[in-house]
Design a protein around this motif. Sequence first.
Motif, PDB file in Angstrom:
ATOM      1  N   SER A   1      26.878 128.056  -9.300  1.00  0.00           N
ATOM      2  CA  SER A   1      27.089 128.436 -10.687  1.00  0.00           C
ATOM      3  C   SER A   1      28.266 128.607 -11.168  1.00  0.00           C
ATOM      4  CB  SER A   1      26.174 129.662 -11.034  1.00  0.00           C
ATOM      5  OG  SER A   1      24.570 129.625 -10.411  1.00  0.00           O
ATOM      6  N   GLY A   2      29.478 128.162 -10.484  1.00  0.00           N
ATOM      7  CA  GLY A   2      30.723 128.207 -10.969  1.00  0.00           C
ATOM      8  C   GLY A   2      31.420 129.610 -10.917  1.00  0.00           C
ATOM      9  N   TYR A   3      30.835 130.741 -10.199  1.00  0.00           N
ATOM     10  CA  TYR A   3      31.783 131.979 -10.084  1.00  0.00           C
ATOM     11  C   TYR A   3      32.506 131.822  -8.869  1.00  0.00           C
ATOM     12  CZ  TYR A   3      28.397 133.848 -13.535  1.00  0.00           C
ATOM     13  OH  TYR A   3      27.692 134.048 -14.702  1.00  0.00           O
ATOM     14  N   SER A   4      33.858 132.489  -9.213  1.00  0.00           N
ATOM     15  CA  SER A   4      34.795 132.502  -8.255  1.00  0.00           C
ATOM     16  C   SER A   4      34.673 133.532  -7.194  1.00  0.00           C
ATOM     17  CB  SER A   4      35.972 133.049  -8.782  1.00  0.00           C
ATOM     18  OG  SER A   4      36.278 134.404  -9.329  1.00  0.00           O
ATOM     19  N   ASP A   5      35.270 133.462  -6.088  1.00  0.00           N
ATOM     20  CA  ASP A   5      35.217 134.475  -5.110  1.00  0.00           C
ATOM     21  C   ASP A   5      35.670 135.725  -5.597  1.00  0.00           C
ATOM     22  OD1 ASP A   5      34.721 132.372  -3.585  1.00  0.00           O
ATOM     23  OD2 ASP A   5      36.777 132.532  -2.265  1.00  0.00           O
ATOM     24  N   GLU A   6      36.467 136.092  -6.509  1.00  0.00           N
ATOM     25  CA  GLU A   6      36.852 137.321  -7.001  1.00  0.00           C
ATOM     26  C   GLU A   6      35.738 137.921  -7.778  1.00  0.00           C
ATOM     27  OE1 GLU A   6      40.494 139.503  -9.662  1.00  0.00           O
ATOM     28  OE2 GLU A   6      40.276 137.458  -9.376  1.00  0.00           O
ATOM     29  N   GLU A   7      35.196 137.106  -8.699  1.00  0.00           N
ATOM     30  CA  GLU A   7      33.894 137.569  -9.506  1.00  0.00           C
ATOM     31  C   GLU A   7      32.923 137.982  -8.359  1.00  0.00           C
ATOM     32  OE1 GLU A   7      34.214 135.068 -13.330  1.00  0.00           O
ATOM     33  OE2 GLU A   7      34.029 133.915 -11.558  1.00  0.00           O
ATOM     34  N   ILE A   8      32.527 137.221  -7.578  1.00  0.00           N
ATOM     35  CA  ILE A   8      31.421 137.515  -6.612  1.00  0.00           C
ATOM     36  C   ILE A   8      31.680 138.948  -5.706  1.00  0.00           C
ATOM     37  CG2 ILE A   8      30.146 136.776  -4.620  1.00  0.00           C
ATOM     38  CD1 ILE A   8      30.684 133.917  -5.534  1.00  0.00           C
ATOM     39  N   ARG A   9      32.881 139.132  -5.425  1.00  0.00           N
ATOM     40  CA  ARG A   9      33.402 140.508  -4.680  1.00  0.00           C
ATOM     41  C   ARG A   9      33.048 141.632  -5.524  1.00  0.00           C
ATOM     42  NH1 ARG A   9      37.725 137.143  -2.732  1.00  0.00           N
ATOM     43  NH2 ARG A   9      37.545 136.673  -0.613  1.00  0.00           N
ATOM     44  N   ALA A  10      33.107 141.262  -6.939  1.00  0.00           N
ATOM     45  CA  ALA A  10      33.091 142.495  -7.696  1.00  0.00           C
ATOM     46  C   ALA A  10      31.476 143.070  -7.845  1.00  0.00           C
ATOM     47  CB  ALA A  10      33.505 142.007  -9.235  1.00  0.00           C
ATOM     48  N   LEU A  11      30.511 142.409  -7.147  1.00  0.00           N
ATOM     49  CA  LEU A  11      29.323 142.790  -7.154  1.00  0.00           C
ATOM     50  C   LEU A  11      28.981 143.814  -6.296  1.00  0.00           C
ATOM     51  CD1 LEU A  11      27.604 139.424  -6.788  1.00  0.00           C
ATOM     52  CD2 LEU A  11      27.374 141.017  -8.636  1.00  0.00           C
ATOM     53  N   GLY A  12      30.088 144.287  -5.360  1.00  0.00           N
ATOM     54  CA  GLY A  12      29.859 145.314  -4.415  1.00  0.00           C
ATOM     55  C   GLY A  12      30.524 145.274  -3.113  1.00  0.00           C
ATOM     56  N   GLU A  13      29.920 145.039  -2.077  1.00  0.00           N
ATOM     57  CA  GLU A  13      30.504 144.874  -0.867  1.00  0.00           C
ATOM     58  C   GLU A  13      29.966 143.322  -0.332  1.00  0.00           C
ATOM     59  OE1 GLU A  13      30.892 149.079   1.606  1.00  0.00           O
ATOM     60  OE2 GLU A  13      28.746 148.613   0.857  1.00  0.00           O
ATOM     61  N   VAL A  14      30.675 142.496  -0.647  1.00  0.00           N
ATOM     62  CA  VAL A  14      30.309 141.063  -0.281  1.00  0.00           C
ATOM     63  C   VAL A  14      31.375 140.473   0.322  1.00  0.00           C
ATOM     64  CG1 VAL A  14      29.513 138.981  -1.093  1.00  0.00           C
ATOM     65  CG2 VAL A  14      28.932 141.098  -2.353  1.00  0.00           C
ATOM     66  N   ASP A  15      31.469 140.327   1.759  1.00  0.00           N
ATOM     67  CA  ASP A  15      32.474 139.579   2.276  1.00  0.00           C
ATOM     68  C   ASP A  15      32.412 137.855   1.906  1.00  0.00           C
ATOM     69  OD1 ASP A  15      33.599 141.758   3.426  1.00  0.00           O
ATOM     70  OD2 ASP A  15      32.172 141.895   4.876  1.00  0.00           O
ATOM     71  N   ILE A  16      33.374 137.273   1.555  1.00  0.00           N
ATOM     72  CA  ILE A  16      33.108 135.888   1.535  1.00  0.00           C
ATOM     73  C   ILE A  16      34.090 135.180   2.408  1.00  0.00           C
ATOM     74  CG2 ILE A  16      33.601 134.017  -0.089  1.00  0.00           C
ATOM     75  CD1 ILE A  16      32.948 135.980  -2.413  1.00  0.00           C
ATOM     76  N   LEU A  17      33.363 134.209   3.097  1.00  0.00           N
ATOM     77  CA  LEU A  17      34.531 133.506   4.316  1.00  0.00           C
ATOM     78  C   LEU A  17      35.355 132.426   3.716  1.00  0.00           C
ATOM     79  CD1 LEU A  17      31.677 133.195   7.115  1.00  0.00           C
ATOM     80  CD2 LEU A  17      33.131 135.093   6.712  1.00  0.00           C
TER      81      LEU A  17
END
Length: 359
Positions: free
Chosen positions: A343-359
């Motif tokens: 949907s176009g969201y960046s890693d930084e925006e997704i991490r702001a959801l809580g505790e989300v590790d992004i590889l």
Amino acid sequence: MNWYPIKLTAYTNAYVFGGRLIQERLGKKNLPDGIVAETWEISDYEDKTGTVTNGNFAGRTLHDLVETYPDELVGENWRGPHFPMLQKFISASSRLPIHLHPDDETAQRLYRKPNGKTEAWHILWTAPNASILVGIKPGLKSEQLFDAFKKQDYDAVMPRFPIKAGDTVYVPSGIIHSFGPDTLIFEVEQTSDLSSDVMPIDMQGNSRSQDEWEKCINTTLDQLRPHYQPRPFAGLSRQEGDNRYLVACAGPYFALERWTLNAPHDEPEHPWRCLTLSNVGKPVQIEYQGGSEMLATGESCIIPATLSKVRIVPTQEQSGAASLIACYVPDLERDVVIPLKESGYSDEEIRALGEVDIL
């Protein structure tokens, strides 16, 4: 076995901070008279496990179903001591105690319980200028915290953030927190009721002796974790036709979404996880193979993992969109990260959801 959306009895708590917001602002019916601080909508916690109120499983407890049908109800290959999420409506007519919940390791070591409690609050209604106290200001020592808690000067050591309806606050275990007054929230959390607080009175409003109070403060300080600073977050949304889907928070124990439906929603199959729905708007009809179930305002249900071809249809009884809170235990990469990146969201925006590790 013919599966269907499962409704449960709701356990209520009459803690001192409660009021009538769940009835007056949400419109939930059939509540007891007097103070209602919490309704446990989806619960498999010890003697507070819900009892099924509809369909073939009526009269059986959620705990019984979890033990008997873990793959079909919770998800393929899932095993656990209880249903993995506890969900509540909370009426904070007064401020909640300043408190925290232990992490998994502390819960197992000190309390002989299977897990602690990470939680999240989705704000449904607040009075103007509402705020939360959450976390600890940097650089403070235990002695400074103890003194502030004894003086009940919480703003001296805890950050305060304004909140509004639609915000979500992800609160990991070990993070001290409070909200209220005049705040109505939906809360999702690990299945646990462990907590410690720093207050001179208990949850029923009874005064503590000085020794009891200081022991409570020290117990809380021992379990305090300053590793995470929660903040109100507006979420990450995507539009699909006439419907809007907001991912409000996510972590290893749960994800929470807010759905605004102007048109029917077709839920894709996901046999690896179940889904819970809590209705915070007008009634909806849940259609599935073999029947349909009405979900009224203030009601909640579990969509079993094995149930496929589920359609959620807004009713025409009232104007405006339907509004639902959807929760599940995610495969973070598959259920959260990949769809949001698409949907176009960046890693930084997704991490702001809580505790989300992004590889």
